[in-house]
Design a protein around this motif. Structure first.
Motif, PDB file in Angstrom:
ATOM      1  N   GLU A  84      46.790 -10.851  13.558  1.00 19.88           N
ATOM      2  CA  GLU A  84      45.947 -11.939  13.066  1.00 19.88           C
ATOM      3  C   GLU A  84      46.173 -12.202  11.589  1.00 19.88           C
ATOM      4  O   GLU A  84      46.110 -13.344  11.140  1.00 19.88           O
ATOM      5  CB  GLU A  84      44.481 -11.605  13.316  1.00 19.88           C
ATOM      6  N   ALA A  85      46.450 -11.138  10.835  1.00 21.58           N
ATOM      7  CA  ALA A  85      46.661 -11.292   9.398  1.00 21.58           C
ATOM      8  C   ALA A  85      47.895 -12.135   9.094  1.00 21.58           C
ATOM      9  O   ALA A  85      48.008 -12.697   8.000  1.00 21.58           O
ATOM     10  CB  ALA A  85      46.785  -9.926   8.736  1.00 21.58           C
ATOM     11  N   GLU A  86      48.811 -12.236  10.053  1.00 20.42           N
ATOM     12  CA  GLU A  86      50.040 -13.005   9.851  1.00 20.42           C
ATOM     13  C   GLU A  86      49.916 -14.440  10.350  1.00 20.42           C
ATOM     14  O   GLU A  86      50.796 -15.261  10.106  1.00 20.42           O
ATOM     15  CB  GLU A  86      51.200 -12.314  10.581  1.00 20.42           C
ATOM     16  N   LEU A  87      48.834 -14.752  11.042  1.00 16.00           N
ATOM     17  CA  LEU A  87      48.686 -16.076  11.631  1.00 16.00           C
ATOM     18  C   LEU A  87      48.171 -17.095  10.621  1.00 16.00           C
ATOM     19  O   LEU A  87      47.516 -16.744   9.643  1.00 16.00           O
ATOM     20  CB  LEU A  87      47.700 -16.011  12.804  1.00 16.00           C
ATOM     21  N   SER A  88      48.466 -18.360  10.881  1.00 15.35           N
ATOM     22  CA  SER A  88      47.799 -19.411  10.131  1.00 15.35           C
ATOM     23  C   SER A  88      46.348 -19.450  10.585  1.00 15.35           C
ATOM     24  O   SER A  88      46.015 -19.002  11.686  1.00 15.35           O
ATOM     25  CB  SER A  88      48.463 -20.765  10.388  1.00 15.35           C
ATOM     26  N   PHE A  89      45.466 -19.986   9.752  1.00 16.61           N
ATOM     27  CA  PHE A  89      44.046 -19.939  10.055  1.00 16.61           C
ATOM     28  C   PHE A  89      43.729 -20.567  11.409  1.00 16.61           C
ATOM     29  O   PHE A  89      42.948 -20.026  12.194  1.00 16.61           O
ATOM     30  CB  PHE A  89      43.243 -20.650   8.966  1.00 16.61           C
ATOM     31  N   ARG A  90      44.330 -21.701  11.710  1.00 17.78           N
ATOM     32  CA  ARG A  90      43.989 -22.403  12.942  1.00 17.78           C
ATOM     33  C   ARG A  90      44.404 -21.625  14.186  1.00 17.78           C
ATOM     34  O   ARG A  90      43.928 -21.920  15.285  1.00 17.78           O
ATOM     35  CB  ARG A  90      44.636 -23.786  12.952  1.00 17.78           C
ATOM     36  N   ASP A  91      45.285 -20.631  14.035  1.00 14.46           N
ATOM     37  CA  ASP A  91      45.737 -19.859  15.190  1.00 14.46           C
ATOM     38  C   ASP A  91      44.971 -18.561  15.384  1.00 14.46           C
ATOM     39  O   ASP A  91      45.212 -17.838  16.355  1.00 14.46           O
ATOM     40  CB  ASP A  91      47.237 -19.544  15.055  1.00 14.46           C
ATOM     41  N   ILE A  92      44.055 -18.245  14.478  1.00 12.56           N
ATOM     42  CA  ILE A  92      43.278 -17.017  14.615  1.00 12.56           C
ATOM     43  C   ILE A  92      42.327 -17.168  15.801  1.00 12.56           C
ATOM     44  O   ILE A  92      41.584 -18.146  15.884  1.00 12.56           O
ATOM     45  CB  ILE A  92      42.485 -16.723  13.329  1.00 12.56           C
ATOM     46  N   PRO A  93      42.316 -16.232  16.737  1.00 13.61           N
ATOM     47  CA  PRO A  93      41.444 -16.363  17.913  1.00 13.61           C
ATOM     48  C   PRO A  93      39.971 -16.234  17.537  1.00 13.61           C
ATOM     49  O   PRO A  93      39.609 -15.536  16.592  1.00 13.61           O
ATOM     50  CB  PRO A  93      41.891 -15.209  18.813  1.00 13.61           C
ATOM     51  N   TYR A  94      39.136 -16.907  18.291  1.00  9.20           N
ATOM     52  CA  TYR A  94      37.695 -16.839  18.083  1.00  9.20           C
ATOM     53  C   TYR A  94      37.140 -15.470  18.473  1.00  9.20           C
ATOM     54  O   TYR A  94      37.593 -14.862  19.450  1.00  9.20           O
ATOM     55  CB  TYR A  94      36.983 -17.895  18.924  1.00  9.20           C
ATOM     56  N   LEU A  95      36.152 -15.010  17.719  1.00 12.83           N
ATOM     57  CA  LEU A  95      35.345 -13.878  18.165  1.00 12.83           C
ATOM     58  C   LEU A  95      34.440 -14.375  19.282  1.00 12.83           C
ATOM     59  O   LEU A  95      33.797 -15.405  19.139  1.00 12.83           O
ATOM     60  CB  LEU A  95      34.479 -13.346  17.030  1.00 12.83           C
ATOM     61  N   LYS A  96      34.369 -13.646  20.377  1.00 16.11           N
ATOM     62  CA  LYS A  96      33.453 -14.030  21.435  1.00 16.11           C
ATOM     63  C   LYS A  96      32.063 -13.470  21.201  1.00 16.11           C
ATOM     64  O   LYS A  96      31.087 -13.984  21.735  1.00 16.11           O
ATOM     65  CB  LYS A  96      33.982 -13.560  22.792  1.00 16.11           C
ATOM     66  N   LYS A  97      31.990 -12.404  20.440  1.00 19.54           N
ATOM     67  CA  LYS A  97      30.696 -11.814  20.114  1.00 19.54           C
ATOM     68  C   LYS A  97      30.492 -11.890  18.610  1.00 19.54           C
ATOM     69  O   LYS A  97      31.279 -11.348  17.848  1.00 19.54           O
ATOM     70  CB  LYS A  97      30.618 -10.360  20.586  1.00 19.54           C
ATOM     71  N   ALA A  98      29.449 -12.563  18.227  1.00 22.42           N
ATOM     72  CA  ALA A  98      29.145 -12.659  16.804  1.00 22.42           C
ATOM     73  C   ALA A  98      28.717 -11.302  16.272  1.00 22.42           C
ATOM     74  O   ALA A  98      28.081 -10.519  16.973  1.00 22.42           O
ATOM     75  CB  ALA A  98      28.036 -13.678  16.578  1.00 22.42           C
ATOM     76  N   PHE A  99      29.099 -11.013  15.029  1.00 22.08           N
ATOM     77  CA  PHE A  99      28.648  -9.791  14.362  1.00 22.08           C
ATOM     78  C   PHE A  99      27.518 -10.145  13.419  1.00 22.08           C
ATOM     79  O   PHE A  99      27.676 -10.978  12.524  1.00 22.08           O
ATOM     80  CB  PHE A  99      29.791  -9.138  13.588  1.00 22.08           C
ATOM     81  N   ILE A 100      26.359  -9.523  13.602  1.00 15.71           N
ATOM     82  CA  ILE A 100      25.170  -9.846  12.822  1.00 15.71           C
ATOM     83  C   ILE A 100      24.550  -8.560  12.318  1.00 15.71           C
ATOM     84  O   ILE A 100      24.249  -7.666  13.103  1.00 15.71           O
ATOM     85  CB  ILE A 100      24.158 -10.641  13.673  1.00 15.71           C
TER      86      ILE A 100
END
Length: 679
Positions: free
Chosen positions: A315-331
């Motif tokens: 993920e650190a190498e990806l462009s921002f738009r290619d970063i996968p979504y978190l399915k579980k929010a961290f709160i």
């Protein structure tokens, strides 16, 4: 021989959400458990309570190894063909409809499927005899529709199970035919052996919903029993003590209990116990391979601040738009002290209405129309609330877009603090600092462009789109101060009338040219060493523009916590850890309402946001709650980047997002102000 039957007990779960490390979570009172029965060869859907009367509906399917999708809508399982010589992975709806066979290879034993946290992938084990009749044990992964089936080359073993952060825990096979619990990245790299008991068999790991513990079965003490350990392999503890073979543990949705399968001769049952091994009781007779539905209400991760989402190496190498979504929010309402210079506290204890803020967090996690990636709240100099959604990662710099302008403003203020400029210089012509320019070629009125005018977007340049395009065709003429030379030669004359507010219009670029000219090093090194490093900001990006200088109006990227640091610097009138980095007088002007820009198009605004104005690259507006309005100033960037300061309440909100059509300021007025004020 009796056939196997897959049974699913379906009930609605109560809402159980863990927001932080210290939250109390009640035990579930109803359950959804899938298990394999020995009564018939058909899959049946069982509905009812664990200890009440059950009803069933036959699907005329056989199978086992139930695995629930993260949303609880589908299950994956295995079923046998070719007189049990071929095992295949299937999925179907949780009501037994829409059955799909996903794997088809003959004489392969595909089993133990599990869903990825986002529900898009299924990992499974494959066992078979090779050409030399030697058993091979492999782990494979595929899309949830069965496409793109790929062996995870680095993993040899069985019983794969996804962790909440997307790694795989599995039973790893070794040359002495023993098996141990290990954890690895989903691509098979970074394998870590968690258990190390020579000659033992340790299988069927199951990760707790908060990602902190692993339950598993082991015969290390001579009989198969249930054990538990921390996710890093520490604190291994035996939970069951019986003469039966105890196997296949599965965590409850709230992480407070476990179910497991027992076998004593032909007697097979499912038991439940607390996570510490107490209160063991039988819940299902004549069944096994039980799996508890771990649906996470509101897609909110049940994890402590120690498990805040981090970017994988990929993920650190990806462009921002290619970063996968978190399915579980961290709160987290008790953010971790990460020794980064940010003081932390607890929401509801050190300030703020915890229920109100968590209601907003739940709404973001469920809907997130504004595409928030992170949402942080600082009150009275303490970070009380930290959350990540979608593309948010705690350690991944997030693009800042035009919030970069506010950081450029701070860099200019830092130059004043160090004596390279003075406050009086703000009212001097900008060209007086650029010694390489040929003033004989300038258009009329260039001397009207002062630093003050450029910092408030009122430089007054008149450059047409055609001229901009022509500049870009010959970038060599725009290097260094030649860019300013080209602008001042080709602009329409500068007049008092032309010096109206016009956002952008090369103003930040000209200010960066002044920084480059007056500091002893380059502007790039000055920003790094004298501003960002002073705040402990080392993991960031800052692009270089066509002039070979740092971009001044966009192009930076920093983490959400580092945005908090820049906000603290502004909030504390230019001081960081007792050192005056930026003059108090400069920040007072920068964050003040030097001019009104109008309420026709308020970025992130709404009915309770008014009197939009502008300072030195900082926006400002009044936020209304009840009958009172609160002055706010903010760094703002396209896509929804904000550092919002409300001095009267000693309150700061930091937001990252990726939606230009956002309502952030209105949300602050409606849902954050009430949590920190009394109406």
């Amino acid at each position: 021989m009796k056939h196997l039957k897959l049974s699913l007990i379906l009930t609605f779960l109560p809402v159980i959400i863990a927001y932080g490390q210290n939250s109390e979570i009640p035990k579930s009172t109803s359950y959804a458990i899938g298990y394999t029965s020995l009564e018939t060869g058909n899959i049946e859907i069982y509905s009812g309570g664990i200890e009440g009367k059950l009803t069933s509906k036959s699907t005329n399917e056989n199978g086992g190894y139930v695995a629930w999708s993260p949303d609880g809508k589908r299950i994956a399982f295995y079923s046998k063909y070719d007189k049990k010589k071929t095992w295949s992975i299937h999925t179907m709806n949780s009501d037994g409809t829409d059955r799909k066979r996903l794997t088809h290879l003959k004489n392969k034993w595909d089993n133990a499927p599990d869903w990825s946290p986002d529900g898009t992938k299924i990992v499974f084990a494959r066992a078979y005899k090779d050409s030399e009749s030697v058993w091979q044990h492999e782990i494979w992964i595929m899309n949830s529709d069965g496409s793109e089936q790929t062996q995870i080359k680095g993993l040899k073993g069985s019983n794969p199970y996804f962790t909440p952060d997307g790694r795989i825990v599995f039973s790893q096979e070794f040359e002495d035919k023993s098996n141990a619990i290990s954890i690895a990245d989903v691509d098979g790299n970074n394998i870590i052996r968690l258990t190390n008991n020579k000659g033992t068999q340790e299988w069927h790991p199951d990760v707790s919903p908060d990602g902190k513990q692993i339950a598993f079965m082991s015969d290390r003490d001579g009989n198969f029993e249930i054990y538990v350990m921390d996710i890093d392999g520490s604190n291994q503890k035996r939970l069951t003590y019986s003469d039966a073979r105890d196997s296949m543990p599965s965590w409850s949705p709230d992480g407070s209990q476990l179910i497991f399968h027992t076998k004593m001769g032909e007697d097979r049952n499912v038991y439940m116990m607390n996570k510490d091994g107490s209160s063991v009781k039988k819940i299902i007779s004549n069944g096994g391979q039980a799996a508890w539905l771990k649906i996470a209400p509101a897609s909110i991760a049940q994890q402590s601040h120690s498990k805040a989402p981090v970017a994988t190496a990929a993920e650190a190498e990806l462009s921002f738009r290619d970063i996968p979504y978190l399915k579980k929010a961290f709160i987290d309402v008790t953010p971790a002290d990460r020794k980064d210079g940010i003081s932390v506290g607890e929401l509801g204890v050190d300030g703020g209405n915890k229920v109100m803020v968590l209601e907003l967090a739940r709404d973001i996690a469920d809907n997130n129309e504004d595409k928030f990636d992170s949402f942080h709240i600082v009150y009275r100099d303490k970070l009380l609330f930290e959350s990540y959604y979608l593309r948010g990662r705690i350690d991944l710099p997030h693009f800042q877009a035009s919030a970069t302008k506010a950081y450029t403003s701070m860099a200019l203020g830092r130059a004043i603090q160090l004596g390279y400029l003075t406050m009086a210089d703000l009212d001097k012509p900008l060209i007086s600092f650029l010694k390489e320019l040929d003033s004989t070629k300038f258009v009329e009125g260039v001397e009207l462009i002062t630093l003050h005018k450029a910092m408030t977007m009122r430089g007054g340049l008149g450059i047409t789109n055609e001229q901009r395009e022509e500049f870009e065709k010959n970038p060599a003429v725009l290097k260094g101060q030649r860019m300013v030379q080209a602008l001042l030669e080709n602009s329409a004359p500068i007049t008092k009338e032309s010096q109206d507010f016009l956002y952008g219009n090369y103003n930040p670029r000209m200010v960066m040219q002044v920084i480059e000219a007056v500091v002893p090093s380059s502007a790039k090194d000055f920003i790094k060493n004298e501003l960002l490093n002073k705040l402990g900001i080392t993991d960031y990006g800052w692009r270089t523009e066509i002039s070979d200088l740092p971009t001044a109006g966009w192009g930076s990227s920093i983490t959400s916590r580092d945005m908090v640091k820049l906000g603290i610097l502004a909030k504390n009138k230019g001081k960081w850890n007792g050192e005056q980095l930026v003059p108090e007088a400069f920040l007072a002007k920068a964050t003040s309402r030097i001019l009104l820009t109008g309420d026709d198009d308020v970025y992130g605004g709404g009915k309770d946001v008014s009197n939009q104005g502008y300072g030195y690259y900082w926006w400002n507006a009044d936020l209304k709650y009840g009958n009172k309005s609160y002055y706010s100033t903010s760094a703002q960037g396209g896509g929804g980047q904000y550092i919002i300061l409300i001095e009267e309440l000693d309150l700061m909100i930091v937001v990252t997002a990726h939606n230009n059509d956002n309502r952030t300021l209105q949300i602050i007025a409606e849902q954050i102000l009430p949590a920190f004020t009394k109406k």
